[in-house]
Design a protein around this motif. Sequence first.
Motif, PDB file in Angstrom:
ATOM      1  N   SER A  22       1.053  -1.622   0.151  1.00 17.74           N
ATOM      2  CA  SER A  22      -0.342   0.072  -0.696  1.00 17.74           C
ATOM      3  C   SER A  22       0.558   1.133  -0.128  1.00 17.74           C
ATOM      4  CB  SER A  22      -1.150  -0.205   1.490  1.00 17.74           C
ATOM      5  OG  SER A  22      -2.372   0.516   1.174  1.00 17.74           O
ATOM      6  N   GLN A  24       0.584   5.638  -0.591  1.00 18.62           N
ATOM      7  CA  GLN A  24      -0.340   6.552  -0.993  1.00 18.62           C
ATOM      8  C   GLN A  24       0.682   7.205  -1.801  1.00 18.62           C
ATOM      9  OE1 GLN A  24      -3.117   7.886   1.351  1.00 18.62           O
ATOM     10  NE2 GLN A  24      -2.860   8.725  -0.742  1.00 18.62           N
ATOM     11  N   MET A  34      -4.453   5.204  -4.195  1.00 19.74           N
ATOM     12  CA  MET A  34      -3.612   4.031  -2.734  1.00 19.74           C
ATOM     13  C   MET A  34      -3.155   3.602  -3.997  1.00 19.74           C
ATOM     14  SD  MET A  34      -2.708   3.989  -0.127  1.00 19.74           S
ATOM     15  CE  MET A  34      -3.808   4.995   1.050  1.00 19.74           C
ATOM     16  N   HIS A  37      -4.106  -0.749  -4.797  1.00 15.90           N
ATOM     17  CA  HIS A  37      -5.498  -0.543  -4.773  1.00 15.90           C
ATOM     18  C   HIS A  37      -6.804   0.037  -5.101  1.00 15.90           C
ATOM     19  CE1 HIS A  37      -3.953  -2.783  -1.085  1.00 15.90           C
ATOM     20  NE2 HIS A  37      -3.364  -1.978  -1.068  1.00 15.90           N
TER      21      HIS A  37
END
Lengths: 186, 144
Positions: A22, A24, A34, A37
């Motif tokens: 993950s 950001q 993100m 995802h």
Amino acid sequence: MLFIVSGCSDNLPLDKDISNRSYQLVDQDSSNVMFPHKYEGKTVVMGFIFTNCPDICPMTTHNMQQIQEQLKKNEIENVELVALSFDPLRDTPSVLKEYSNVREIDLSNFSFITGREETIDSLLKMMGVLAISGDTTYTENNNPVYFYTHTDRITLIDNNAHVRKEYRGSKINIDEILNDIKQIGN
Amino acid sequence: MKFLLAVISLFFIQPDTIEIENAWIRNASTGMTTALFFDIINNGGKADTLSKVECSAAEIVQIHETFEDGDMMGMREVEAVIIEAHSTFSFKPMHHHVMLIKLKKDLKEGDKVDVVLQFNKAGKIKLQAEVKKMTMGKMKKNMH
């Protein structure tokens, strides 16, 4: 008769699961991204660039545009093109936006992303991409202008966030990646 | 008589020793870096050296070459480029190029940019380079 279906094939030699990672990031419109995802359920064509590159990265970006055109022409949907900048200090969202505008890139399924330096470093390491700053020159005001030696890469990620194949970004065979995308879609 | 003189003169007219063709620049915005490409044709019997390029559209102008090291690619400045006698040297994508660093203005498709190439023997050659968007056709043309 027993058919054994393998996740790997000669055409798609890799199967690296990145779905549990993950990162950001932000895109050219300063919207949060993100990664990976945001692109769940979609095939991702990912390039690695920096906008001050005068030769190699424009070729990679142009190749990604060519892929986008062929996807439209062949009515292949559910594919996102993502260009990650590994020069976050200079490639702010507004710079990335301008870079896309100058090239008249259709941003409906094409985004330019960046983030904090440590996040980018971690993501590059995970994706096996190197970017080494060097070849520095100085302006009249003694401000440094640097360029990168970097991995020349476009990466294909399937709709389960598995890395399936790596290509030379500036020299990619468009037909090859299109066939690979079709194979993933099937 | 005039016709005779014209025919005779054809035997004595020599092409310029250095000719520049196909000069173009990739479009880019103010403050960014872009590249200038062109072909240098040396019609002369001796090698010449491109030692400097001037272009007021950028703060810094340098001759660079793109290099490969495995699947890594980079660029490095080169001091000068030698063009051998009776040969063509192409500044083209993924090879030698002139780097225009920190553009002073937007370079948009169709713009014409003044450039001066300095050669050790041929001296200064002025030209105009046209700003173009990258197209596949141009890429194929410039990579061969």
